[in-house]
Design an enzyme around this catalytic site. Structure first.
Site, short mmCIF file in Angstrom:
data_model
loop_
_atom_site.label_atom_id
_atom_site.label_comp_id
_atom_site.label_asym_id
_atom_site.label_seq_id
_atom_site.Cartn_x
_atom_site.Cartn_y
_atom_site.Cartn_z
N HIS A 55 -1.15 -12.44 7.97
CA HIS A 55 -1.71 -11.25 7.29
C HIS A 55 -0.79 -10.81 6.16
CE1 HIS A 55 -4.30 -7.48 7.52
NE2 HIS A 55 -3.45 -7.24 6.56
N HIS A 57 -0.90 -9.65 1.67
CA HIS A 57 -1.71 -9.34 0.49
C HIS A 57 -1.01 -9.95 -0.73
CE1 HIS A 57 -4.42 -6.35 2.46
NE2 HIS A 57 -3.41 -6.37 3.34
N HIS A 208 -9.63 -5.35 8.59
CA HIS A 208 -8.65 -4.26 8.71
C HIS A 208 -9.33 -3.20 9.56
CE1 HIS A 208 -6.46 -6.14 5.44
NE2 HIS A 208 -5.55 -5.19 5.43
N GLU A 211 -6.77 1.23 11.01
CA GLU A 211 -5.36 1.38 10.59
C GLU A 211 -5.10 2.85 10.28
OE1 GLU A 211 -4.08 -0.77 7.11
OE2 GLU A 211 -1.97 -0.46 7.58
N ASP A 307 2.24 -8.37 6.10
CA ASP A 307 1.30 -7.44 5.46
C ASP A 307 1.63 -7.22 3.98
OD1 ASP A 307 -0.91 -5.84 5.20
OD2 ASP A 307 -0.13 -4.16 6.36
ZN LIG Z 1 -3.40 -5.50 5.27
#
Ligand SMILES: [Zn+2]
Length: 420
Positions: A55, A57, A208, A211, A307
């Site tokens: 995971h 970005h 997602h 969160e 992340d």
């Molecule tokens: Zn994320």
């Protein structure tokens, strides 16, 4: 004669040689007789399957401070800051930053990466750029892209159309962000849309999900229900699910039974969530992490992601997967001997299941010769010491090397390993 032989490395508590032929692992065992065209002394080093980033970005990475720093440290200031930075995205900008991070990752033994890419952009600039990066980097790192509607599927103009267009362009996985849709109903509806698109294009799902520290954020049950309805089970991943850390036990225990039925995967991001969550609390202050240990104890597949690396949500980071594993040990209180080892598995074998590549991953005869050599005798010590990664092998070829570290104290060499 083998192409490459690694001599005397540690594997599962034994000392073994590992033979590589034709890009595959040809043999593993103690003191193998076959010679290799190249021989590598692996004494004192742990042989590990490559790390997997489940995971990240890649479109937002390496933008920290642009156009401003996230001073509150919240998820929401991160989303606002990104919305501003997104206006100046270009193909070259995204490709340059994503390629830089992938090279850092490869140099640290991360050979498989699942990256989310924001689809809430009418031009889909980052989507197109990361599709190019995926192809360009294929020989070094295998990238899976997730179509991620950062600002919502139903709450952003043409959000659903943009999500579908990203899949048509070749993005591998369908994403979602139900807790950021404007209403609870829109959130549930957005999950249904993600699954409809997944079925239409035969793609896995990675959402997602919840969160937030809001104990009323209950989209995980919607994801589980859709996974059961469609029978997609192991092709479905719920990322973050931090609200689960705030659910009361009566609800969490009931939900756990549904999750076992659904057989979905979980990705926790301990570095990011220990910093992003709990920001509305004074004291006592919540940890803002999903129930990593309990999910694992219930036999569910849990992996760990970084992340963010140096972006509006997290200004620090290196991409080294031992760091989220080390943080998970602490934040999820997984300090038992088997629990620490499980955290290592969460950035290797468990992550392979999340990415759907378990059948072509791991240190076994016939598998691709992808591996990492670390300065440690086992997984437990690798996490304890955040062990230096000495060598990375991809398809039987050495792609990264780090020189052995050596420390002296008062002029004398000192051994800091003290492994037990
Ligand atoms: Zn994320």
């Amino acid at each position: 004669m083998a192409d490459l032989v690694l001599r005397g490395g540690y594997l599962d508590g034994e000392t073994v040689d590992l033979l590589i032929q034709g890009g595959q692992i040809a043999a593993i065992g103690p003191q193998l007789e076959a010679a290799g065209a190249t021989e590598i002394d692996a004494r004192g080093l742990l042989l590990s399957p490559p790390f997997i980033e489940s995971h990240i970005h890649l479109d937002t990475t390496l933008t920290a401070g642009e156009p401003k720093w996230n001073e509150s440290g919240t998820l929401f200031e991160g989303i606002e800051t990104w919305a501003a930075r997104k206006k100046s995205l270009s193909r070259e900008d995204v490709m340059r930053r994503a390629t830089t991070l992938l090279r850092w990752q490869a140099a640290q033994g991360v050979l498989h990466v699942r990256s989310h890419v924001d689809t809430t952009d009418p031009e889909l600039t980052a989507v197109r750029a990361l599709l190019e990066v995926r192809e360009k980097m294929r020989d070094l790192v295998e990238v899976q892209l997730v179509a991620f509607p950062q600002e919502g599927i139903l709450s952003f103009p043409k959000g659903a159309e943009l999500l579908e267009e990203a899949l048509r362009l070749g993005v591998d996985v369908v994403g979602g962000i139900p807790h950021y849709e404007l209403t609870r109903d829109m959130g549930a509806q957005s999950v249904a849309i993600s699954f409809q698109l997944a079925e239409k294009y035969s793609r896995p799902v990675d959402i997602h999900c919840d969160e937030t520290d809001d104990p009323q954020s209950r989209f995980l049950e919607v994801v589980a229900a859709e996974a059961i309805r469609t029978g997609m089970g192991e092709m479905v991943t719920a990322s973050h699910t931090t609200a689960m850390g705030s659910y009361d036990d009566a609800y969490a225990f009931k939900l756990m039974g549904f999750l076992r039925r659904a057989r979905i995967n979980f990705v926790a991001n301990p570095l990011i969530n220990i910093t992003l969550q709990g920001r509305m609390d004074t004291y006592p202050k919540r940890r803002g992490l999903t129930r990593v240990k309990e999910l694992w104890q219930n036999g569910l597949n849990v992996s760990l992601g970084y992340d963010d690396v140096m972006d509006p949500w997290y200004s620090l980071g290196t991409g080294n997967m031992l760091q989220p594993a080390h943080m998970a040990v602490h934040v999820a209180q997984m300090t038992g001997r088997a629990e620490v080892v499980a955290c290592y598995d969460m950035v290797t074998t468990h992550a392979a299941r999340t990415l759907g590549i378990a059948d072509r991953y791991g240190l076994a005869v016939g598998r691709p010769a992808d591996l990492v050599l670390l300065e440690a005798k086992d997984k437990w010590n690798a996490i304890r010491r955040l062990a230096p990664i000495r060598m990375v092998i991809r398809g039987g070829r050495v792609v990264a090397e780090t020189t052995a570290s050596r420390t002296t104290l008062l002029g004398e060499p000192i051994d800091l390993s003290a492994e037990r």
